[in-house]
Design a protein around this motif. Structure first.
Motif, PDB file in Angstrom:
ATOM      1  N   ARG A  14      38.870  39.272  47.338  1.00  0.00           N
ATOM      2  CA  ARG A  14      39.995  39.842  47.503  1.00  0.00           C
ATOM      3  C   ARG A  14      40.609  40.910  46.391  1.00  0.00           C
ATOM      4  N   THR A  15      40.226  40.854  45.178  1.00  0.00           N
ATOM      5  CA  THR A  15      40.461  41.593  44.216  1.00  0.00           C
ATOM      6  C   THR A  15      39.454  42.780  44.383  1.00  0.00           C
ATOM      7  N   THR A  16      38.154  42.633  44.799  1.00  0.00           N
ATOM      8  CA  THR A  16      37.482  43.909  44.941  1.00  0.00           C
ATOM      9  C   THR A  16      37.776  44.806  46.053  1.00  0.00           C
ATOM     10  N   ARG A  17      38.222  44.159  47.127  1.00  0.00           N
ATOM     11  CA  ARG A  17      38.883  45.084  48.282  1.00  0.00           C
ATOM     12  C   ARG A  17      40.034  45.655  47.768  1.00  0.00           C
ATOM     13  N   GLN A  62      44.651  46.877  36.393  1.00  0.00           N
ATOM     14  CA  GLN A  62      45.236  45.646  36.498  1.00  0.00           C
ATOM     15  C   GLN A  62      43.875  44.770  37.400  1.00  0.00           C
ATOM     16  N   ALA A  63      43.578  45.416  38.575  1.00  0.00           N
ATOM     17  CA  ALA A  63      42.543  45.050  39.193  1.00  0.00           C
ATOM     18  C   ALA A  63      41.254  44.877  38.644  1.00  0.00           C
ATOM     19  N   ARG A  64      41.045  45.915  37.791  1.00  0.00           N
ATOM     20  CA  ARG A  64      39.762  45.961  37.114  1.00  0.00           C
ATOM     21  C   ARG A  64      39.780  44.706  35.983  1.00  0.00           C
ATOM     22  N   HIS A  65      40.943  44.624  35.287  1.00  0.00           N
ATOM     23  CA  HIS A  65      40.992  43.496  34.217  1.00  0.00           C
ATOM     24  C   HIS A  65      40.895  42.075  35.065  1.00  0.00           C
ATOM     25  N   ARG A  66      41.486  41.844  36.289  1.00  0.00           N
ATOM     26  CA  ARG A  66      41.449  40.801  37.072  1.00  0.00           C
ATOM     27  C   ARG A  66      39.745  40.334  37.404  1.00  0.00           C
TER      28      ARG A  66
END
Length: 109
Positions: A14-17, A62-66
């Motif tokens: 999900r985060t990658t998308r 934020q997505a990269r950190h996640r």
């Protein structure tokens, strides 16, 4: 641990998308603003463009950190440290891991 790994792998997907979507959005904002002669400082629309660019850039970070947190949690599963508090060494409650699969500490810590 299989359920934990499955939860983390689904979250990584999900985060990658989401990161791909945000990166595309950021690219579109930059390209759209590059083709105009908008002056961010003096043009009323420029402030909006700068805000949007900043907002999307923050969401990308934020997505990269996640993703880094998810990868770290998967590594903890692989080496047997997943579910153990990094501060006190006690088990992290299952409920906390269900709510925050990347948790590194117990509730008390």
């Amino acid at each position: 641990m299989d359920a934990d790994r499955g939860r983390l792998l689904a979250e990584r997907e999900r985060t990658t998308r989401r990161l791909a979507e945000l990166t595309g959005d950021f690219r579109e904002i930059v390209e759209a603003s590059a083709s105009t002669n908008a002056d961010d400082e003096h043009d009323p629309e420029g402030a909006t463009i700068a805000f949007e660019r900043s907002q999307v850039a923050t969401l990308v970070q934020q997505a990269r950190h996640r993703l880094r947190e998810i990868e770290a949690a998967l590594a903890r599963i692989d080496d047997g440290r997943y579910g153990t508090c990094e501060r006190c060494g006690r088990p992290i409650p299952v409920e906390r891991l269900e709510a925050r699969p990347t948790a590194r500490t117990c509730v008390a810590c």
